[in-house]
Motif scaffolding. Structure first.
Motif, PDB file in Angstrom:
ATOM      1  N   TYR A 252      61.614   8.684  -8.847  1.00 35.74           N
ATOM      2  CA  TYR A 252      60.452   8.698  -9.272  1.00 35.74           C
ATOM      3  C   TYR A 252      59.500   9.667  -8.403  1.00 35.74           C
ATOM      4  N   LEU A 253      58.734  10.633  -9.028  1.00 33.57           N
ATOM      5  CA  LEU A 253      58.117  11.481  -8.166  1.00 33.57           C
ATOM      6  C   LEU A 253      56.558  11.623  -8.636  1.00 33.57           C
ATOM      7  N   VAL A 254      55.737  11.820  -7.598  1.00 31.26           N
ATOM      8  CA  VAL A 254      54.302  11.796  -7.583  1.00 31.26           C
ATOM      9  C   VAL A 254      54.155  13.383  -7.000  1.00 31.26           C
ATOM     10  N   ASN A 255      53.387  14.122  -7.666  1.00 28.17           N
ATOM     11  CA  ASN A 255      52.850  15.304  -7.134  1.00 28.17           C
ATOM     12  C   ASN A 255      51.215  15.312  -6.599  1.00 28.17           C
ATOM     13  N   ILE A 256      51.133  15.471  -5.475  1.00 29.32           N
ATOM     14  CA  ILE A 256      49.615  15.521  -5.152  1.00 29.32           C
ATOM     15  C   ILE A 256      49.175  16.909  -4.468  1.00 29.32           C
ATOM     16  N   PRO A 257      49.122  17.808  -5.493  1.00 32.56           N
ATOM     17  CA  PRO A 257      48.942  19.238  -5.131  1.00 32.56           C
ATOM     18  C   PRO A 257      47.607  19.498  -4.327  1.00 32.56           C
ATOM     19  N   GLY A 258      47.360  20.751  -3.800  1.00 28.21           N
ATOM     20  CA  GLY A 258      46.070  21.260  -3.349  1.00 28.21           C
ATOM     21  C   GLY A 258      46.685  21.821  -1.927  1.00 28.21           C
ATOM     22  N   CYS A 259      45.619  22.929  -1.451  1.00 30.52           N
ATOM     23  CA  CYS A 259      46.086  23.474  -0.490  1.00 30.52           C
ATOM     24  C   CYS A 259      44.988  23.688   0.786  1.00 30.52           C
ATOM     25  N   PRO A 260      44.825  22.582   1.264  1.00 30.28           N
ATOM     26  CA  PRO A 260      45.824  21.106   1.332  1.00 30.28           C
ATOM     27  C   PRO A 260      45.193  20.190   0.292  1.00 30.28           C
ATOM     28  N   PRO A 261      45.612  19.055  -0.201  1.00 34.19           N
ATOM     29  CA  PRO A 261      45.042  18.205  -0.942  1.00 34.19           C
ATOM     30  C   PRO A 261      43.926  17.349  -0.348  1.00 34.19           C
ATOM     31  N   LEU A 262      43.256  16.987  -1.253  1.00 39.05           N
ATOM     32  CA  LEU A 262      42.160  15.902  -0.474  1.00 39.05           C
ATOM     33  C   LEU A 262      42.826  14.647   0.014  1.00 39.05           C
ATOM     34  N   PRO A 263      42.250  14.331   1.267  1.00 37.59           N
ATOM     35  CA  PRO A 263      42.832  13.044   2.020  1.00 37.59           C
ATOM     36  C   PRO A 263      42.830  11.848   1.178  1.00 37.59           C
ATOM     37  N   VAL A 264      41.658  11.679   0.355  1.00 38.53           N
ATOM     38  CA  VAL A 264      41.597  10.571  -0.413  1.00 38.53           C
ATOM     39  C   VAL A 264      42.604  10.352  -1.564  1.00 38.53           C
ATOM     40  N   ALA A 265      43.189  11.513  -2.005  1.00 29.50           N
ATOM     41  CA  ALA A 265      44.157  11.587  -2.914  1.00 29.50           C
ATOM     42  C   ALA A 265      45.302  11.109  -2.351  1.00 29.50           C
ATOM     43  N   ILE A 266      45.686  11.574  -1.083  1.00 26.54           N
ATOM     44  CA  ILE A 266      47.043  11.008  -0.676  1.00 26.54           C
ATOM     45  C   ILE A 266      46.830   9.501  -0.276  1.00 26.54           C
TER      46      ILE A 266
ATOM     47  N   TYR B 193      36.064  -2.766   1.752  1.00 26.49           N
ATOM     48  CA  TYR B 193      37.001  -1.778   1.443  1.00 26.49           C
ATOM     49  C   TYR B 193      37.762  -1.578   0.018  1.00 26.49           C
ATOM     50  N   CYS B 194      37.973  -3.032  -0.268  1.00 32.73           N
ATOM     51  CA  CYS B 194      38.555  -3.169  -1.535  1.00 32.73           C
ATOM     52  C   CYS B 194      37.502  -2.511  -2.766  1.00 32.73           C
ATOM     53  N   ALA B 195      36.254  -2.774  -2.680  1.00 29.80           N
ATOM     54  CA  ALA B 195      35.321  -2.215  -3.523  1.00 29.80           C
ATOM     55  C   ALA B 195      35.467  -0.590  -3.441  1.00 29.80           C
ATOM     56  N   ALA B 196      35.442  -0.101  -2.300  1.00 27.93           N
ATOM     57  CA  ALA B 196      35.424   1.301  -2.122  1.00 27.93           C
ATOM     58  C   ALA B 196      37.002   1.892  -2.876  1.00 27.93           C
ATOM     59  N   MET B 197      37.999   1.002  -2.617  1.00 28.74           N
ATOM     60  CA  MET B 197      39.378   1.637  -3.125  1.00 28.74           C
ATOM     61  C   MET B 197      39.221   1.600  -4.581  1.00 28.74           C
ATOM     62  N   ALA B 198      38.634   0.509  -5.199  1.00 26.30           N
ATOM     63  CA  ALA B 198      38.594   0.330  -6.736  1.00 26.30           C
ATOM     64  C   ALA B 198      37.720   1.567  -7.318  1.00 26.30           C
ATOM     65  N   SER B 199      36.817   1.702  -6.676  1.00 28.54           N
ATOM     66  CA  SER B 199      35.968   3.009  -7.065  1.00 28.54           C
ATOM     67  C   SER B 199      36.632   4.201  -7.087  1.00 28.54           C
TER      68      SER B 199
ATOM     69  N   ILE C 174      38.916   5.074   4.329  1.00 31.26           N
ATOM     70  CA  ILE C 174      40.454   4.733   3.763  1.00 31.26           C
ATOM     71  C   ILE C 174      41.523   5.639   4.378  1.00 31.26           C
ATOM     72  N   GLU C 175      41.365   6.900   4.412  1.00 32.75           N
ATOM     73  CA  GLU C 175      42.391   7.645   5.292  1.00 32.75           C
ATOM     74  C   GLU C 175      42.805   7.134   6.389  1.00 32.75           C
ATOM     75  N   GLU C 176      42.034   6.765   7.270  1.00 32.74           N
ATOM     76  CA  GLU C 176      42.455   6.314   8.618  1.00 32.74           C
ATOM     77  C   GLU C 176      42.957   4.787   8.650  1.00 32.74           C
ATOM     78  N   LEU C 177      42.481   4.134   7.604  1.00 29.31           N
ATOM     79  CA  LEU C 177      43.061   2.785   7.452  1.00 29.31           C
ATOM     80  C   LEU C 177      44.596   2.765   7.175  1.00 29.31           C
ATOM     81  N   MET C 178      44.755   3.877   6.361  1.00 31.40           N
ATOM     82  CA  MET C 178      45.999   3.830   5.639  1.00 31.40           C
ATOM     83  C   MET C 178      47.129   3.958   6.415  1.00 31.40           C
TER      84      MET C 178
END
Length: 397
Positions: free
Chosen positions: A192-206, A24-30, A77-81
């Motif tokens: 501190y603000l982070v924008n994750i735009p998209g309609c909708p945004p990619l799950p992996v971006a969140i 999982y960590c290897a996938a997340m680093a990528s 990754i999305e599910e584990l989050m």
């Protein structure tokens, strides 16, 4: 699960092996564009990380952002989050309702004041006192003001929260407003603000942004629009599977012609990929199966500000951006004429705020004259028009 339990202990309780965790960590680093050498540090940080409390507020939205995250395939990754964080309030996903739901939000704010993450999806209406969207009898603005005061940071998920999105399209009767604009207007606490735009945004971006915060106690690098560079640093066009057809100047002219059947570039059918920053072409949707352009539909530019007001969905950018009005010769100020020219033609692809241009005005004039950029090749600005545009751009610096 107690919020004080480390993530490693929690995974062990769930039967997740050390080997699976390292994979999982290897996938997340990528995913986060980190070098392979960062994997040990990432795994060490995540092992001892404690799940942060998260309050998710949904305002003027379609629930697409939540659907995007929850419809991811498993195990991902999305599910584990959802195990990485303590999602203490989300009125779409939580079992509680009514007073019990609102009490959960209040309890989280009290117990984790100054530490919880606030996620917002949907724009916030402020016209007529904000009456166009309410929760438990309170306006969205009132709830956001209360929740943002004690947040460690705010994450605006989806283009509605990040830029106003579709609800803010002209004529915007509800006064739909983005989180950033509310901060600028001092209507809510500046965090501190982070924008994750998209309609909708990619799950992996969140999930990727949350994982980065959990592992390193800070967010990834952001661009000038407060978007994570690792997801929004490149355009859809640059990494599109149809890019080689663009280079070969092979374009579909309609959705059912021979070019479309052969998978040629959709630029002439209104694709906004060249001016849209997102990672759709890399991470895709539905188990990495495809993304809109690969499926035969042009990119609509949904992760950019004001995408809905920037021209027709199926018109080429050449036709939209450069069907300009002639210069008004009765106007005394060249700067004012240049401003009108910019507003009538350039905002479809560039920021509405001309002062954000990093390229010098003289170099912009040169680019317009030499036709080195495809989107400018049909440009028919006269030399006088280019000069007044240059005057306007200089005045904004």
């Amino acid at each position: 699960m107690s919020k004080s339990v480390s993530f490693e202990s929690y995974l062990s309780q769930q039967g997740v092996s050390r080997r699976s965790f390292l994979k999982y960590c290897a996938a997340m680093a990528s995913l986060l564009a980190l070098p392979a050498s960062a994997i040990p540090a990432l795994s060490e940080k995540l092992r001892h990380a404690v799940r942060p409390s998260v309050i998710w507020l949904s305002f003027q939205e379609c629930t697409g952002c939540t659907e995007s995250l929850t419809r991811s395939h498993a195990p991902t990754i999305e599910e584990l989050m959802f195990d990485y964080i303590s999602l203490d309030y989300h009125h779409t996903l939580q079992a509680a309702s009514g007073e019990a739901a609102e009490q959960a939000r209040i309890d989280t704010m009290n117990h984790s004041y100054g530490k919880y993450l606030l996620i917002v999806d949907g724009s916030i209406p402020i016209a007529n006192g904000g009456v166009y969207s309410t929760i438990a009898g309170r306006t969205n603005l009132d709830i956001l003001k209360e929740c943002s005061a004690g947040a460690a940071a705010v994450i605006a998920v989806g283009s509605c929260a990040a830029f106003g999105g579709l609800p803010a399209a002209e004529p915007n009767p509800t006064g739909a407003t983005s989180v950033a604009s509310l901060m600028d207007m001092k209507l809510i606490a500046e965090k501190y603000l982070v924008n994750i735009p998209g309609c909708p945004p990619l799950p992996v971006a969140i999930s990727g942004v949350l994982a980065h915060y959990l592992a390193f106690d800070k967010f990834p690098a952001l661009d000038e629009l407060k978007r994570p560079v690792n997801f929004y640093g490149n355009t859809v066009h640059e990494r599109c599977s149809r890019y080689h057809f663009y280079k070969e100047e092979k374009f579909a002219e309609s959705f059912d012609d021979e070019g479309a059947r052969k998978g040629w570039c959709l630029y002439k059918l209104g694709c906004k990929g060249p001016v849209t920053h997102n990672a759709c072409a890399v991470h895709k949707w539905n188990k990495g199966t495809s993304f809109p352009v690969e499926s035969g539909h042009p990119c609509i530019g949904c992760s950019e500000p004001d995408f809905w007001d920037r021209g027709g969905l199926y018109q080429s950018m050449d036709d939209i951006a450069f069907a300009f009005k002639p210069v008004n010769e009765t106007t005394d100020s060249a700067v004012e004429e240049g401003r009108n020219l910019y507003q009538d033609n350039c905002v479809y692809c560039h920021s509405t705020n001309a002062s954000e241009f990093e390229v010098d005005a003289e170099n912009i004039s040169k680019l317009l004259r030499d036709n080195s950029i495809r989107a400018h090749r049909r440009l028919e600005f006269s030399n006088d028009q280019i000069k007044i545009l240059e005057a306007y751009l200089k005045s904004t610096k």
